[in-house]
Design an enzyme around this catalytic site. Structure first.
Site, short mmCIF file in Angstrom:
data_model
loop_
_atom_site.label_atom_id
_atom_site.label_comp_id
_atom_site.label_asym_id
_atom_site.label_seq_id
_atom_site.Cartn_x
_atom_site.Cartn_y
_atom_site.Cartn_z
CB SER A 15 -0.89 0.01 1.25
OG SER A 15 -1.49 1.27 1.44
CE1 TYR B 239 -4.41 -2.12 4.71
CE2 TYR B 239 -3.69 0.09 4.11
CZ TYR B 239 -4.09 -1.17 3.74
OH TYR B 239 -4.18 -1.51 2.42
#
Length: 339
Positions: free
Chosen positions: A130, A155
């Site tokens: 990501s 995350y």
């Protein structure tokens, strides 16, 4: 090829599965169909895949990647050639509410994927990282050769951990792995928790939209078709060692092991307000905006340097937000029967 696609009922996973089927590959799709968001949307995505003309090459298994025994059995049974690992607990903000979900799915689950690949002679593992791994980095554009040791959400930390875990397996077991740092993916069949989906729903229902950081965000919005093309090209381009890599001057984006990371972004950051204006134009309707401060865990700007992707697989995402948002709005109105 026989390819395992995890997260096959997800936004990106369903599109990847369709692409692989279209070109004649055999696909085993895995998803646990959890209720992080509307399960019916996941089932409808899955239905699209199962109705493809080459659907005889598709099989679906409902399994959680953190289920060690089930994953061991799956890998042993199918002997996959390659793996596209997209299953994860997504969302920066949700990681503030339910951090354990990220450890279970993104760390334990990834461990099971790595072990399955290691013990079953998988030729290449491509997995979702990501843009959030860049965290507190303010050097623009974000390059895979930048240091990414300062994540600002759990995350992001879990995705950075995936890259480190993959490197270990590439180094120890010569397993080729490629991590893809996605930049704000959007498009038809997208996630209901993402901004474009939330904005569209609110505007059509005459409700205000929440605009964080007072609209001063810049995001490298990347259309789903560009993301899928990047995934397939890297899947077909098995990660290789960089013979010039040196531990005295280590390059964070390559390795002596068969390990790579790439950015997949539009390399063209857009101000959030411009993104909203484009959506308003597509809907033919103005938004009522509730301006709010930056949220915890968010970064103000993202901007992808994709030169490594261009160099290695000759691909650069290029769909404009006008085209991408228009396609999303058409899909949204059709799917939800909005006139």
């Amino acid at each position: 090829m026989k390819v395992l696609v995890t997260g096959a009922a997800g936004f990106i996973g369903s599109h990847v599965s369709l692409y692989l089927l279209e070109r004649g590959d055999e696909v085993v799709g895995l998803d646990n169909l959890n209720d992080y968001y509307d399960v019916n949307l996941k089932l409808d995505r899955l239905k699209r895949v199962e109705q493809h003309k080459n659907s005889y090459n598709f099989s679906f298994v409902k399994v959680s990647v953190e289920d060690k025994e089930a994953m061991e059995n799956l890998f042993e049974e199918h002997k996959f050639d390659k793996v596209v690992h997209l299953a994860a607990q997504a969302g920066v903000r949700y990681s503030l509410e339910n951090p354990h979900a990220y450890i279970d799915a993104n760390i334990v689950g990834f461990m099971n994927i790595l072990e399955g690949c290691r013990h079953n002679q998988v030729k290449h593992l491509v997995y979702a990282s990501s843009s959030s791994v860049y965290g507190a980095n303010e050097s623009m554009p974000f390059s895979v050769h930048d240091n990414v040791d300062h994540p600002v959400s759990l995350y992001a930390a879990s995705k950075k951990a995936n890259e480190l875990m993959a490197h270990t397996y590439s180094h120890l077991f010569n397993l080729p792995t490629t991590g893809l740092r996605f930049f704000t993916v959007y498009g038809p069949w997208g996630r209901p928790d993402m901004a474009l989906f939330l904005f569209t729903k609110a505007i059509l229902e005459d409700k205000p939209i929440k605009v964080f950081n007072y609209g001063n965000h810049k995001r490298d919005f990347t259309y789903i078709d560009d993301i899928v093309e990047g995934i397939i090209r890297t899947l077909d381009h098995t990660a290789e060692a960089n013979p010039e890599w040196s531990g005295k001057d280590p390059d964070p984006g390559t390795s002596k092991a068969p390990w790579r990371v790439y950015n997949i972004g539009n390399q063209s950051p857009v101000q959030l307000m411009e993104y909203i204006e484009t959506l308003e134009d597509s809907l033919g309707k103005k938004a009522e905006k509730e301006l709010l401060p930056l949220q915890m865990g968010d970064v103000p700007d993202t901007y992808a340097d994709v030169e490594a992707l261009v160099k290695d697989v000759d691909y650069r995402p290029q769909t404009t937000i006008q085209t991408g948002i228009g396609n999303f709005v058409d899909w949204y109105k059709d799917y939800f029967k909005v006139k």
